[in-house]
Design a protein around this motif. Structure first.
Motif, PDB file in Angstrom:
ATOM      1  N   ARG A  34       0.830  -1.210   0.000  1.00 27.90           N
ATOM      2  CA  ARG A  34       0.000   0.000   0.000  1.00 27.90           C
ATOM      3  C   ARG A  34       0.865   1.262   0.000  1.00 27.90           C
ATOM      4  NH1 ARG A  34      -5.339   0.127   1.626  1.00 27.90           N
ATOM      5  NH2 ARG A  34      -6.293  -1.897   1.860  1.00 27.90           N
ATOM      6  N   GLN A  35       1.936   1.259   0.809  1.00 31.97           N
ATOM      7  CA  GLN A  35       2.823   2.417   0.855  1.00 31.97           C
ATOM      8  C   GLN A  35       3.460   2.679  -0.505  1.00 31.97           C
ATOM      9  OE1 GLN A  35       5.660   1.661   3.973  1.00 31.97           O
ATOM     10  NE2 GLN A  35       4.205   2.134   5.618  1.00 31.97           N
ATOM     11  N   ARG A  38       0.841   3.967  -2.915  1.00 35.77           N
ATOM     12  CA  ARG A  38       0.523   5.387  -2.671  1.00 35.77           C
ATOM     13  C   ARG A  38       1.577   6.305  -3.286  1.00 35.77           C
ATOM     14  NH1 ARG A  38       0.105   5.039   3.059  1.00 35.77           N
ATOM     15  NH2 ARG A  38      -1.194   3.245   3.003  1.00 35.77           N
ATOM     16  N   GLN A  41       0.721   7.001  -6.645  1.00 43.03           N
ATOM     17  CA  GLN A  41      -0.651   7.516  -6.748  1.00 43.03           C
ATOM     18  C   GLN A  41      -1.661   6.435  -7.157  1.00 43.03           C
ATOM     19  OE1 GLN A  41       1.842   9.692  -8.422  1.00 43.03           O
ATOM     20  NE2 GLN A  41       1.999  10.631  -6.401  1.00 43.03           N
ATOM     21  N   ILE A  42      -1.499   5.241  -6.587  1.00 41.80           N
ATOM     22  CA  ILE A  42      -2.436   4.155  -6.856  1.00 41.80           C
ATOM     23  C   ILE A  42      -3.241   3.906  -5.593  1.00 41.80           C
ATOM     24  CG2 ILE A  42      -2.680   1.714  -7.445  1.00 41.80           C
ATOM     25  CD1 ILE A  42       0.107   1.923  -8.800  1.00 41.80           C
ATOM     26  N   ASP A  43      -4.564   4.053  -5.697  1.00 45.51           N
ATOM     27  CA  ASP A  43      -5.434   3.713  -4.584  1.00 45.51           C
ATOM     28  C   ASP A  43      -5.613   2.209  -4.573  1.00 45.51           C
ATOM     29  OD1 ASP A  43      -5.887   6.349  -3.810  1.00 45.51           O
ATOM     30  OD2 ASP A  43      -7.505   6.577  -5.270  1.00 45.51           O
ATOM     31  N   MET A  44      -5.414   1.609  -3.409  1.00 43.31           N
ATOM     32  CA  MET A  44      -5.507   0.154  -3.341  1.00 43.31           C
ATOM     33  C   MET A  44      -6.891  -0.298  -2.947  1.00 43.31           C
ATOM     34  SD  MET A  44      -3.146  -1.258  -4.697  1.00 43.31           S
ATOM     35  CE  MET A  44      -3.847  -2.845  -4.419  1.00 43.31           C
ATOM     36  N   LEU A  45      -7.130  -1.562  -3.185  1.00 38.97           N
ATOM     37  CA  LEU A  45      -8.436  -2.163  -3.130  1.00 38.97           C
ATOM     38  C   LEU A  45      -8.888  -2.625  -1.756  1.00 38.97           C
ATOM     39  CD1 LEU A  45      -7.026  -5.214  -4.904  1.00 38.97           C
ATOM     40  CD2 LEU A  45      -7.052  -3.011  -6.022  1.00 38.97           C
ATOM     41  N   SER A  46      -8.287  -3.615  -1.173  1.00 33.32           N
ATOM     42  CA  SER A  46      -8.815  -4.199   0.048  1.00 33.32           C
ATOM     43  C   SER A  46      -7.706  -4.353   1.079  1.00 33.32           C
ATOM     44  CB  SER A  46      -9.455  -5.553  -0.255  1.00 33.32           C
ATOM     45  OG  SER A  46      -8.473  -6.448  -0.702  1.00 33.32           O
ATOM     46  N   ASN A  47      -8.061  -4.946   2.204  1.00 34.23           N
ATOM     47  CA  ASN A  47      -7.097  -5.105   3.287  1.00 34.23           C
ATOM     48  C   ASN A  47      -6.286  -6.387   3.198  1.00 34.23           C
ATOM     49  OD1 ASN A  47      -7.715  -2.695   4.553  1.00 34.23           O
ATOM     50  ND2 ASN A  47      -9.455  -3.613   5.610  1.00 34.23           N
ATOM     51  N   MET A  90     -12.991  -0.605  -9.779  1.00 37.78           N
ATOM     52  CA  MET A  90     -11.897   0.290  -9.401  1.00 37.78           C
ATOM     53  C   MET A  90     -10.970   0.616 -10.565  1.00 37.78           C
ATOM     54  SD  MET A  90     -11.057  -0.858  -5.543  1.00 37.78           S
ATOM     55  CE  MET A  90     -10.304   0.724  -5.171  1.00 37.78           C
ATOM     56  N   LYS A 112      -3.704   1.292 -15.047  1.00 39.75           N
ATOM     57  CA  LYS A 112      -3.681   1.315 -13.578  1.00 39.75           C
ATOM     58  C   LYS A 112      -3.352  -0.085 -13.034  1.00 39.75           C
ATOM     59  CE  LYS A 112      -6.778   2.667  -9.787  1.00 39.75           C
ATOM     60  NZ  LYS A 112      -8.125   3.169  -9.470  1.00 39.75           N
TER      61      LYS A 112
END
Length: 173
Positions: A34-35, A38, A41-47, A90, A112
């Motif tokens: 995730r870091q 980011r 500039q990529i928004d991630m999907l799930s946990n 997404m 993306k």
């Protein structure tokens, strides 16, 4: 006999410790991913990382249909359907038809999704290099014994842990 039981007990404790460390590692892996995402500039999907692994599968085999993803990943059709719907919404993947076959839907990555794919490959390459450095100190005979043990352990865990544990990973969101 006492030594053998003590040693087996020690191995079991180490096995449990690895399982716990794996849980922590998995959390760490998704946080690292995730870091890095980011930063790009990529928004991630799930946990969890399963959605990223679906992106990886699509990137490796695109264009690939739903059945192909199910077979490659060993997850249920329902899991892949749920994940692919999220990925489509997404903007990580797109649907298409090949040639004159209007019935069969194939998935491929968007720009993306391709960024996520390459980022994931980078992280796996780093992980692979660290692994090879770690095992460098073992002899060929030791590596063969470790390899047999790991294969047996994987088979044992697969037999005794039911697929639902893997399949429900992305269904929590």
């Amino acid at each position: 006999m006492e030594f053998q039981n003590d040693f087996k007990g020690h191995l079991y404790e180490q096995y449990i410790k690895i399982l716990h460390l794996n849980e922590l590692y998995t959390e760490h892996e998704i946080n690292m991913f995730r870091q890095r995402a980011r930063k790009h500039q990529i928004d991630m999907l799930s946990n969890n990382i399963t959605s990223v692994h679906v992106i990886d599968c699509i990137g490796d085999y695109e264009p690939i249909n739903h059945t192909g993803i199910v077979e490659k990943m060993g997850l249920s059709k329902a899991s892949i359907t749920k994940i692919s719907v999220k990925l489509l919404e997404m903007g990580f993947i797109m649907r298409s038809h090949l040639n004159n076959n209007r019935k069969e839907i194939y998935f491929s990555l968007t720009d993306k999704g391709r960024h996520v794919y390459h980022l994931h490959k980078e992280l796996h390459k780093e992980k692979e290099e660290r692994f090879y450095q770690f095992i460098e100190s073992y002899s060929e005979a030791e590596l063969q014994t470790i390899g047999k043990f790991m294969s047996d352990l994987v088979a044992h865990v697969e037999e005794n842990s039911g697929r639902e544990v893997w399949e429900n990973d992305d269904l929590k969101d």
